[in-house]
Design an enzyme around this catalytic site. Structure first.
Site, PDB file in Angstrom:
ATOM      1  N   GLY A   1      85.710  25.021  47.404  1.00 47.34           N
ATOM      2  CA  GLY A   1      84.490  24.470  46.828  1.00 47.34           C
ATOM      3  C   GLY A   1      83.390  24.303  47.858  1.00 47.34           C
ATOM      4  O   GLY A   1      82.249  24.733  47.646  1.00 47.34           O
TER       5      GLY A   1
ATOM      6  N   GLY B   1      92.446  25.727  47.126  1.00 44.41           N
ATOM      7  CA  GLY B   1      93.897  25.695  47.314  1.00 44.41           C
ATOM      8  C   GLY B   1      94.573  26.869  46.626  1.00 44.41           C
ATOM      9  O   GLY B   1      95.462  27.504  47.203  1.00 44.41           O
TER      10      GLY B   1
ATOM     11  N   LYS C   1      90.862  19.603  55.056  1.00 44.52           N
ATOM     12  CA  LYS C   1      92.177  19.435  54.424  1.00 44.52           C
ATOM     13  C   LYS C   1      93.271  20.031  55.315  1.00 44.52           C
ATOM     14  O   LYS C   1      93.979  20.969  54.936  1.00 44.52           O
ATOM     15  CB  LYS C   1      92.175  20.068  53.037  1.00 44.52           C
ATOM     16  CG  LYS C   1      91.259  19.321  52.078  1.00 44.52           C
ATOM     17  CD  LYS C   1      91.306  19.928  50.707  1.00 44.52           C
ATOM     18  CE  LYS C   1      90.231  19.365  49.815  1.00 44.52           C
ATOM     19  NZ  LYS C   1      89.824  20.326  48.786  1.00 44.52           N
TER      20      LYS C   1
ATOM     21  N   ARG D   1      80.564  26.739  37.906  1.00 39.98           N
ATOM     22  CA  ARG D   1      81.875  26.871  37.260  1.00 39.98           C
ATOM     23  C   ARG D   1      81.757  27.087  35.750  1.00 39.98           C
ATOM     24  O   ARG D   1      82.624  27.739  35.166  1.00 39.98           O
ATOM     25  CB  ARG D   1      82.728  25.638  37.560  1.00 39.98           C
ATOM     26  CG  ARG D   1      83.287  25.697  38.970  1.00 39.98           C
ATOM     27  CD  ARG D   1      84.320  24.642  39.210  1.00 39.98           C
ATOM     28  NE  ARG D   1      85.031  24.909  40.446  1.00 39.98           N
ATOM     29  CZ  ARG D   1      85.557  23.968  41.210  1.00 39.98           C
ATOM     30  NH1 ARG D   1      85.462  22.698  40.862  1.00 39.98           N
ATOM     31  NH2 ARG D   1      86.203  24.302  42.307  1.00 39.98           N
TER      32      ARG D   1
HETATM   33  P1  ADP Z   1      86.822  23.735  51.117  1.00 42.37           P
HETATM   34  O1  ADP Z   1      86.308  22.855  50.023  1.00 42.37           O
HETATM   35  O2  ADP Z   1      85.925  24.883  51.397  1.00 42.37           O
HETATM   36  O3  ADP Z   1      88.258  24.133  50.915  1.00 42.37           O
HETATM   37  P2  ADP Z   1      87.483  21.443  52.752  1.00 42.37           P
HETATM   38  O4  ADP Z   1      87.393  20.607  51.544  1.00 42.37           O
HETATM   39  O5  ADP Z   1      88.812  21.600  53.422  1.00 42.37           O
HETATM   40  O6  ADP Z   1      86.830  22.882  52.493  1.00 42.37           O
HETATM   41  O7  ADP Z   1      86.517  20.866  53.890  1.00 42.37           O
HETATM   42  C1  ADP Z   1      85.156  20.651  53.677  1.00 42.37           C
HETATM   43  C2  ADP Z   1      84.723  19.371  54.327  1.00 42.37           C
HETATM   44  O8  ADP Z   1      85.040  19.386  55.712  1.00 42.37           O
HETATM   45  C3  ADP Z   1      83.231  19.129  54.252  1.00 42.37           C
HETATM   46  O9  ADP Z   1      82.994  18.007  53.452  1.00 42.37           O
HETATM   47  C4  ADP Z   1      82.823  18.888  55.709  1.00 42.37           C
HETATM   48  O10 ADP Z   1      81.912  17.828  55.862  1.00 42.37           O
HETATM   49  C5  ADP Z   1      84.134  18.546  56.371  1.00 42.37           C
HETATM   50  N1  ADP Z   1      84.136  18.805  57.823  1.00 42.37           N
HETATM   51  C6  ADP Z   1      83.935  19.968  58.438  1.00 42.37           C
HETATM   52  N2  ADP Z   1      83.944  19.810  59.765  1.00 42.37           N
HETATM   53  C7  ADP Z   1      84.160  18.511  60.010  1.00 42.37           C
HETATM   54  C8  ADP Z   1      84.270  17.718  61.199  1.00 42.37           C
HETATM   55  N3  ADP Z   1      84.149  18.270  62.403  1.00 42.37           N
HETATM   56  N4  ADP Z   1      84.500  16.402  61.045  1.00 42.37           N
HETATM   57  C9  ADP Z   1      84.625  15.839  59.825  1.00 42.37           C
HETATM   58  N5  ADP Z   1      84.524  16.536  58.677  1.00 42.37           N
HETATM   59  C10 ADP Z   1      84.301  17.844  58.765  1.00 42.37           C
HETATM   60 MG    MG Z   2      86.556  20.776  49.605  1.00 41.23          MG
END
Ligand code: ADP
Ligand code: MG
Length: 390
Positions: free
Chosen positions: A347, A370, A196, A34
């Protein structure tokens, strides 16, 4: 909206909102991504002899001063990268920082302490914005990842300043995301996962407008699988979203879209790297889905490979744990080798792409999670809208 190269920045005091929300451990920055993303704008301003007052948030200190969320280590790292001194102000507002701002010479840069140490930042208060605006002539925002939030440094502050615009990072983000929003290529695959769920499900409806296929993985999948009557064991579930998940799938069907859920799962009894992994189609009682299974990998990869445009947000499993990262890595590789116009946002998704070693074959890795999703769903981001106001 103007961009920084259209503003009369020479010799001026510039408030530069950046996104330096980076991982810091034991006083050291763990990942420079970043910081580097902000360099084109910083270097441009320095070359023009502007005086930069840079500011960012870091983590969620909730209006309190927390030493572990100080931006001091970031000022040090930025200085190393730029090869020049970066001044640091432990105060965000007040007389001392005003003096620092006023003593800044052309081509110098000052970084303020974590904006969120003051609760006025998240509450978007006019008083805090007024204090931030002191000694500032021009406002430039280059913190794309924060533009979906109307916080003081992103919203109330630029409202007070007449000459304003966006930096080069935001410019690049808008170019790529606008293409996916307004000139989608088909077949268009939208892949979502991660945790999320309650943030993402409500915008999925508008997000999927351009898509021909929607692929769901990660923790997100279990809410949809539950809605379809599948067994999900003790996997992560967002109970109050089950209805909405059902509605979304109905709507996708009505509009003739393919809606794909994982066919099998890697499951454990306890989330631990030594846990015994069992592959299941219907998840038994007491087991937790932690990654999509091999059959799903194959099925998803095949649908990804013949896409012309791909948008991906949210990993397919708990990829931070090596033994649960298979699904996420195979999806990342499939996207990279598809040759499609690909956008990866979020992220965790961005770091998954790096971990899989395919980052250089992704068309655009968005710095915003987001923010990029909201942009792609057609929503106007407050932090961008305010820059358009005259
Ligand atoms: P991003 O940061 O790409 O927007 P999110 O923050 O929504 O994505 O989600 C990422 C998180 O989701 C990671 O920390 C990962 O460990 C978790 N995750 C993915 N699949 C599962 C699952 N089946 N059970 C629990 N956590 C999960
Ligand atoms: Mg995330």
């Amino acid at each position: 909206m103007k961009y920084v190269d259209e503003l009369p920045v020479e010799g001026k005091s510039i408030f530069l909102r950046v996104d330096f929300n980076v991982p810091v451990k034991d006083g050291r920055v763990q990942d420079n991504t970043r910081i580097k993303a902000a360099l084109p704008t910083i270097n441009y301003l320095l070359e023009k002899g502007a005086r930069i007052i840079a500011a960012s948030h870091l983590g969620r200190p909730k209006g309190k001063m927390l030493p572990e969320l100080s931006l001091k280590p970031v000022s040090k790292r930025l200085g190393e990268i730029l090869g020049r001194e970066v001044k640091f102000s432990p105060d965000i507002i007040g007389e001392r920082v005003e003096n620092l701002k006023n003593s800044l010479k052309e081509g110098e840069i000052l970084l303020l302490e974590n904006l969120r140490f003051n609760k006025g930042e998240r509450e978007n208060t006019p008083e805090f914005a007024k204090e931030l605006s002191k000694g500032i002539e021009i406002y430039v925002n280059d913190a794309f990842g924060t533009c979906h939030r109307a916080h003081a440094s992103v919203y109330a502050l630029p409202e007070l300043i007449e000459t304003k615009g966006a930096g080069f990072l935001i410019k690049k983000e808008i170019e790529h995301l606008t293409k996916a929003l307004n000139s989608p290529l088909h077949p268009y695959s939208l892949i979502t996962g991660g945790v999320k769920v309650s943030d993402k499900i409500p915008i999925l409806r508008s997000l999927m407008r351009n898509a021909d296929r929607i692929l769901i993985g990660g923790a997100m999948a279990y809410t949809f699988l539950k809605a379809k009557g599948h067994k999900i064991g003790s996997s992560k579930l967002e109970e109050e979203m089950v209805n909405e998940a059902e509605n979304i799938m109905e709507e996708a069907e009505k509009r003739g879209k393919e809606f794909l859920l994982p066919l099998d799962h890697r499951c454990v009894k306890k989330i631990d790297e030594d846990a015994k992994i069992k592959i299941m189609k219907e998840i038994e009682k007491g087991w937790i889905g932690v990654d999509i299974g091999p059959e799903s990998e194959k099925f998803f990869s095949q649908r990804i490979k013949d896409s012309a445009m791909i948008v991906w947000n949210g990993p397919m499993g708990i990829f931070e744990i090596e033994v649960f990262s298979n699904g996420t890595e195979s999806i990342a590789s499939a996207i990279a080798s598809s040759g499609a116009y690909s956008i990866v946002g979020g992220g965790d998704s961005a770091s998954a792409v790096k971990k899989a070693g395919v980052a250089d074959r992704i068309t655009h890795i968005s710095t915003g999670g987001g923010a990029s999703l909201e942009f792609l769903s057609g929503k106007k981001l407050p932090g961008l809208m305010v820059l358009e106001k005259r």
